[in-house]
Design an enzyme around this catalytic site. Structure first.
Site, PDB file in Angstrom:
ATOM      1  CG  ASP A 195      -6.335   0.850  -0.368  1.00 20.83           C
ATOM      2  OD1 ASP A 195      -6.380   1.745   0.487  1.00 20.83           O
ATOM      3  OD2 ASP A 195      -5.268   0.386  -0.804  1.00 20.83           O
ATOM      4  CB  THR A 223      -1.335   6.132  -2.338  1.00 20.21           C
ATOM      5  OG1 THR A 223      -1.348   4.717  -2.223  1.00 20.21           O
ATOM      6  CG2 THR A 223      -2.350   6.708  -1.386  1.00 20.21           C
ATOM      7  CB  THR A 224       1.018   3.121  -6.061  1.00 17.04           C
ATOM      8  OG1 THR A 224       0.763   2.509  -4.805  1.00 17.04           O
ATOM      9  CG2 THR A 224       2.377   2.699  -6.542  1.00 17.04           C
ATOM     10  CG  ASP A 273      -1.854   1.140   1.283  1.00 17.41           C
ATOM     11  OD1 ASP A 273      -2.362   1.499   0.222  1.00 17.41           O
ATOM     12  OD2 ASP A 273      -2.080   1.705   2.368  1.00 17.41           O
TER      13      ASP A 273
END
Length: 483
Positions: free
Chosen positions: A340, A48-49, A15
């Site tokens: 998520d 987020t990545t 994550d």
């Protein structure tokens, strides 16, 4: 990544925001990139990545333009133009979704969990999430607070279940109370079931033993009356935010009332939403209309700990997902994956639009931005083109992570998109190009719009920096020696 902190605690995760939060980052510009991940996590809960690799690629492409002597102001102007245009294109490419589209919601959840620790049971977990959201939603107004994630080691991931009610990591206060209560009428107190002591230091003068005896009896009577009030209102389960006196526990036990004390304030609010009970401060005011309802309240021992289950509530507006897994690290990663997925479904329902995943939307966006860049005449054209190239980092990274050749995959994707197949994405399992929409790889539009906003803004900000200056630390003024 496996992150080991200074104490020796281990976190195993992929994550993005968890990794960046746990890393010790010293570089000032890198800290700004971490902010991008945090914003993405707060706003959407996922992607987020994507946001971070996009910001990195934008800066990398900007560096090449700087080497060609293009001024940073021109680059940031071009980036701003491209980012604004990207938002318009994304809005057009988004497909509508409503609360009734359970199947699409399930696909969004499964897409979010693919590639994370929860992948093996993603179908089971996606069903639970969709049902939980359906239960607590009020139109498009959904609060993540209403879905509590409780976790406990033991069992397997597939033992994860949805409880239409709540699980408290508390046990009943006395063993004389029943272990299981059905047809529950629940009373919630945010005070204490104890005798109030005076605020100031008070002294009571007792001159003979009879007075002492009547004083003790008086206290007992007060507690007995409190419990009688609860009994006469018809309650058979009591949750108390503060303490419950030993004598009160005895009387509650005699009346077969299940009681729990020192329940967290947040859990009390969730209980009120799940059971429909009103929060009471004064016990004397209790009436039967203030009580909440649940099918079953029981104490269940899991491993060494006893927990209280409040189940089978009628139309609860707060539910619990009870996550199970083999080890501590597994359930932590499942929890992150589920958060998520939860954020994704809620974001999709709030904005009402979804897009195909698997790198399809990025390729289509890149293609449209390149077409737009040709219409510009100044040097900004190069910056917009660089922005369009940067967006391709998402399918490129997907291909690399799946062990495929990124150049081959990108050329094939480009030719498919140029032929008008705007849903063409990467199938990471077969290594071929497929229709992302048909295969059910679907993501909320909000992930993409937010990632592009945050990444382009931080890239523009960093581009404007022409010098890094170390600030002087303020020194403490020295005391004169004679003082």
């Amino acid at each position: 990544k496996m992150i080991v902190d200074s104490v020796g605690d281990v976190i195993v995760t992929n994550d993005g925001v968890t990794i960046l939060n746990e890393m010790q980052i010293e570089h000032p510009a890198a800290k700004m990139i971490v902010e991008v991940a945090r914003t993405q996590e707060d706003q959407v809960g996922d992607g987020t990545t994507t946001a971070v690799i996009l910001a990195g690629e934008l800066l990398k492409n900007a560096e090449e333009l700087l080497d060609k002597n293009i001024h940073p102001t021109v680059i940031s102007k071009g980036y701003r133009l491209a980012a604004e245009k990207a938002q318009i294109y994304l809005e057009d490419l988004g497909e509508p979704i409503t609360k009734e589209d359970k199947e699409i919601q399930k696909k969004i959840a499964m897409t979010a969990m693919t590639g994370k620790g929860a992948e093996g049971s993603k179908e089971h977990l996606a069903n639970i999430l969709v049902e939980a959201i359906d239960q607590v939603s009020n139109g498009t107004d959904i609060n993540t607070e209403d879905i509590k994630l409780e976790k406990k080691t033991g069992g397997g991931i597939e033992s994860t279940e949805l409880i239409k009610g709540l699980i408290l990591d508390k046990e009943r206060v006395s063993s004389s109370m029943p272990k299981k209560v059905t047809m529950c009428k629940i009373a919630l107190f945010n005070g204490a079931l104890e005798i109030k002591t005076s605020e100031t230091d008070a002294k009571i003068q007792i001159t003979n033993p009879d007075q002492l005896q009547s004083f003790v009896e008086q206290e007992e009577m007060i507690l007995k009356n409190m419990v009688n009030k609860i009994v006469s209102a018809g309650a058979n389960v009591v949750f108390c935010q503060k303490g419950i006196d030993d004598i009160a526990q005895y009387f509650l036990g005699k009346h077969n009332i299940y009681a729990v004390r020192r329940v967290k304030k947040s859990d009390m609010e969730k209980l009120a939403r799940a059971t429909g009970a009103k929060m009471l401060t004064k016990i004397t005011d209790i009436e039967s209309s203030d009580l909440g309802h649940a099918g079953v309240v029981e104490e269940i021992k899991i491993g060494e700990e006893a927990m209280t289950y409040i189940k089978e509530c009628i139309n609860p507006k707060s539910v619990t997902i009870f996550i199970r897994g083999g080890t501590e690290h597994v359930i932590d990663e499942i929890e992150r994956a589920m958060q998520d997925a939860l954020g994704d479904i809620i974001a999709a329902l709030k904005t009402g639009k979804v897009v195909p995943g698997a790198g399809a939307i990025e390729m289509e966006l890149s293609k449209k931005l390149k077409e737009f860049s040709v219409t510009l005449s100044g040097r900004e054209q190069l910056a917009v083109h660089a922005f369009a190239e940067a967006i391709e980092v998402v399918p490129k990274t997907l291909a690399e992570n799946a062990g495929l050749d990124p150049i081959d995959m990108l050329t094939e994707l480009k030719s498919r998109h140029d032929a008008g197949d705007r849903n063409a994405g990467l199938d990471v399992f077969t290594g071929k190009v497929m229709d992302a929409w048909e295969l059910g790889v679907i993501e909320p539009l909000k992930i993409k719009t937010q990632a592009i906003k945050s990444a382009s803004e931080v890239a523009e900000l960093i581009l404007r920096i022409d010098d890094v200056i170390a600030g002087v630390q303020q020194q403490q003024p020295q005391m004169p020696p004679q003082m």
